[in-house]
Structure formats: C-alpha cells, structure tokens
Scaffold this motif. Structure first.
Motif, mmCIF file in Angstrom:
data_model
loop_
_atom_site.group_PDB
_atom_site.id
_atom_site.type_symbol
_atom_site.label_atom_id
_atom_site.label_comp_id
_atom_site.label_asym_id
_atom_site.label_seq_id
_atom_site.Cartn_x
_atom_site.Cartn_y
_atom_site.Cartn_z
ATOM 1 N N ASP A 57 62.791 -23.052 -107.129
ATOM 2 C CA ASP A 57 63.413 -24.171 -107.847
ATOM 3 C C ASP A 57 62.628 -25.475 -107.710
ATOM 4 O OD1 ASP A 57 65.513 -22.540 -108.643
ATOM 5 O OD2 ASP A 57 66.845 -23.183 -107.016
ATOM 6 N N HIS A 58 61.581 -25.481 -106.897
ATOM 7 C CA HIS A 58 60.942 -26.748 -106.528
ATOM 8 C C HIS A 58 59.527 -26.928 -107.074
ATOM 9 C CE1 HIS A 58 64.077 -28.296 -103.805
ATOM 10 N NE2 HIS A 58 64.404 -27.022 -103.766
ATOM 11 N N HIS A 59 59.065 -26.027 -107.929
ATOM 12 C CA HIS A 59 57.779 -26.200 -108.610
ATOM 13 C C HIS A 59 56.665 -26.522 -107.614
ATOM 14 C CE1 HIS A 59 60.110 -26.104 -112.281
ATOM 15 N NE2 HIS A 59 60.848 -27.084 -111.827
ATOM 16 N N ILE A 60 56.534 -25.654 -106.613
ATOM 17 C CA ILE A 60 55.540 -25.856 -105.559
ATOM 18 C C ILE A 60 54.159 -25.507 -106.094
ATOM 19 C CG2 ILE A 60 54.808 -25.113 -103.256
ATOM 20 C CD1 ILE A 60 57.788 -24.409 -102.748
ATOM 21 N N ALA A 61 53.217 -26.412 -105.921
ATOM 22 C CA ALA A 61 51.844 -26.150 -106.359
ATOM 23 C C ALA A 61 51.149 -25.223 -105.370
ATOM 24 C CB ALA A 61 51.065 -27.459 -106.457
ATOM 25 N N PRO A 62 50.221 -24.392 -105.838
ATOM 26 C CA PRO A 62 49.463 -23.556 -104.914
ATOM 27 C C PRO A 62 48.456 -24.394 -104.138
ATOM 28 C CG PRO A 62 48.605 -23.308 -107.132
ATOM 29 C CD PRO A 62 49.824 -24.181 -107.242
ATOM 30 N N ARG A 69 49.008 -32.896 -105.039
ATOM 31 C CA ARG A 69 48.741 -33.917 -106.046
ATOM 32 C C ARG A 69 47.433 -34.639 -105.731
ATOM 33 N NH1 ARG A 69 54.563 -36.734 -105.715
ATOM 34 N NH2 ARG A 69 53.995 -36.412 -103.525
ATOM 35 N N GLN A 70 47.101 -34.684 -104.447
ATOM 36 C CA GLN A 70 45.849 -35.311 -104.043
ATOM 37 C C GLN A 70 44.646 -34.422 -104.342
ATOM 38 O OE1 GLN A 70 46.393 -36.324 -99.915
ATOM 39 N NE2 GLN A 70 48.096 -37.734 -100.358
ATOM 40 N N ALA A 71 44.924 -33.171 -104.735
ATOM 41 C CA ALA A 71 43.850 -32.251 -105.090
ATOM 42 C C ALA A 71 43.800 -32.002 -106.587
ATOM 43 C CB ALA A 71 44.023 -30.920 -104.358
ATOM 44 N N GLY A 72 44.515 -32.840 -107.361
ATOM 45 C CA GLY A 72 44.411 -32.763 -108.811
ATOM 46 C C GLY A 72 45.590 -32.161 -109.533
ATOM 47 N N PHE A 73 46.590 -31.635 -108.822
ATOM 48 C CA PHE A 73 47.759 -31.093 -109.503
ATOM 49 C C PHE A 73 48.659 -32.238 -109.964
ATOM 50 C CE2 PHE A 73 46.296 -27.317 -107.419
ATOM 51 C CZ PHE A 73 46.730 -26.274 -108.222
ATOM 52 N N PRO A 74 49.167 -32.190 -111.186
ATOM 53 C CA PRO A 74 49.984 -33.297 -111.683
ATOM 54 C C PRO A 74 51.334 -33.406 -110.998
ATOM 55 C CG PRO A 74 49.957 -31.494 -113.262
ATOM 56 C CD PRO A 74 48.942 -31.150 -112.208
ATOM 57 N N ASP A 75 51.817 -32.298 -110.435
ATOM 58 C CA ASP A 75 53.142 -32.318 -109.815
ATOM 59 C C ASP A 75 53.122 -31.352 -108.637
ATOM 60 O OD1 ASP A 75 55.839 -32.957 -109.429
ATOM 61 O OD2 ASP A 75 56.498 -31.253 -110.626
ATOM 62 N N ASP A 76 53.889 -31.655 -107.601
ATOM 63 C CA ASP A 76 53.996 -30.775 -106.441
ATOM 64 C C ASP A 76 55.343 -31.028 -105.771
ATOM 65 O OD1 ASP A 76 53.609 -29.055 -104.343
ATOM 66 O OD2 ASP A 76 52.060 -30.244 -103.352
ATOM 67 N N GLY A 77 56.196 -30.016 -105.780
ATOM 68 C CA GLY A 77 57.512 -30.145 -105.161
ATOM 69 C C GLY A 77 57.517 -29.943 -103.660
#
Length: 238
Positions: A57-62, A69-77
């Motif tokens: 449910d939290h849209h966790i980035a790999p 987000r500091q590695a370029g992902f627009p969103d990280d839960g």
C-alpha cells in the motif's frame, strides 16, 4: 517479575509492527493477514500496542538506500514507513510463498531494511540492536520453513534479536487448493500451526521485554562507533 515471583505478562511498554508483504493491496483479503491476526490478538491481550501495515500500500521504491528519491525515483513510500519500523520493539514480517520463495514485496522490504544497517543507536550499535523480530508465512505450496529461515537470517544479520522458535506458518496441499482463510482449509484448526504461532508470539514478547527492561545488549564489544574510533575489544590483533 510479578509480585508472586512469576514472569510478568504486562507488556504495555512494548510496541509491535506486523509488516504484511502480501501482493494484495488493501482491502483485498490476505491469508497472511488472517494468520497474523491471532498473533496480534495475543499481543494486544497482553498490552502490546500493535500496528499492522501492508507494504504494497505504500509504493516503496526498489533499492538499498534509506530514501530512494535521492537516487532519482520520483516517489518513495519507505521513509515514512521507516519511522514506524524504527519505533517498534517487535517486527514481524509476513509473506506468502510464490515459487518456493518469499514474495517480491518482501524481498523489497528486506532490501530497504538493509539500507539502514549502517545507522546506529544511542549506544553506537547497529540501529536494529535491542529489537526483536519474527516471521509469519502462508502458501499453497511447500517452503514455509525455507522462507522463515531466509527471513530470520536476514533480520538477525542486520541486528535484530531473533528469539527461539520465532517463525510460524501454514501451507496447504501442494498445488491449487484452499488457502489459509478459505472455508475447509484446515489452517485455523491446525494444532501445530496455532501452537507454533502462539509460542512465537510469546517468545517475541518475552525477549523484547527482557531487552528493553535490562537496558539491552551491552555496547561493550558491540559498538560499531567505538570500533571505528579504534577500540578493538580484546581482539588479539587489535
């Protein structure tokens, strides 16, 4: 200890997070959640403040950084979820079995936990020291002990204390068939499953209380900060 000399079963100073790594977003029924529910009920009956969260449910980035987000992902839960993980005295990871392994979401959660393994607590120990962890696994195929072994190894490797008998699970017959929460599955009536789940729950509570009320694992010999400062804790080649 209670006044009669028996171990205390008042755990009102403890918090627990059950992190369900089902692939099903809320509010879809989850068999892993159904098995977790009995462990949660035992903890709440003894004063533990319990929260259950579905990682999906939290849209966790790999990734293996604390904030992707500091590695370029627009969103990280994960960063918001991490605050709840760090605050919990007890962490229980739950996962279904797919192709004999923990779920992809569970692998992702373990990777994100690992991202914090260089952080330290106030004593200079790894940040997961003095917290306890266990696992709950469900599926329609063999492998719950394999998945439990993988999870408990990973959790102790990053610093969690894994008490005796800290993994519980249920699997049905190999191949298609009823899942744990389905009518006629036999899971909720399995004496082995329910005993194992109960013992796991009490072991987690007892160990968390022992660590918290005793001041935790001594920092002497376990402080990464001290090691980095040159302390070698009697190592013969120090």
């Amino acid at each position: 200890m209670s006044p009669d000399g028996m171990p205390s079963t008042d755990f009102t100073d403890l918090t627990a997070l059950f992190l369900n790594c089902t692939l099903k977003p809320s509010p879809e029924p989850s068999n892993t959640s159904a098995l977790m529910a009995d462990s949660i009920a035992i903890m709440r009956a003894n004063g533990v403040v319990v929260e259950e969260v579905r990682a999906v449910d939290h849209h966790i980035a790999p990734g293996v950084q604390p904030d992707m987000r500091q590695a370029g992902f627009p969103d990280d839960g994960w960063p918001a979820l991490w605050d709840r993980v760090r605050a919990a005295d007890i962490l229980v990871l739950g996962s279904p079995i797919w192709l004999g392994e923990k779920s992809s979401i569970c692998t992702q959660v373990v990777e994100r936990l690992y991202a914090h393994s260089s952080q330290t607590n106030d004593a200079g120990q790894y940040v997961f020291y003095n917290k306890v962890a266990g696992s709950v696994v469900t599926g329609n195929e063999d492998g719950y002990k394999h998945v439990g072994m993988n999870l408990t190894y990973s959790l102790q490797h990053i610093g969690y204390t894994v008490p005796p008998q800290s993994s519980a699970g249920w699997v049905g017959d190999a191949g298609p068939g009823p899942s744990y929460a389905d009518d006629g599955s036999g899971g909720p009536d399995s004496d082995f499953t329910q005993q194992t789940l109960t013992f796991m729950t009490w072991n987690l509570m007892h160990m968390a209380a022992l660590l918290k009320r005793s001041g935790g694992i001594p920092a002497h010999g376990t402080s990464t900060t001290a090691w980095q400062d040159g302390e070698r804790f009697d190592h013969p080649r120090g």
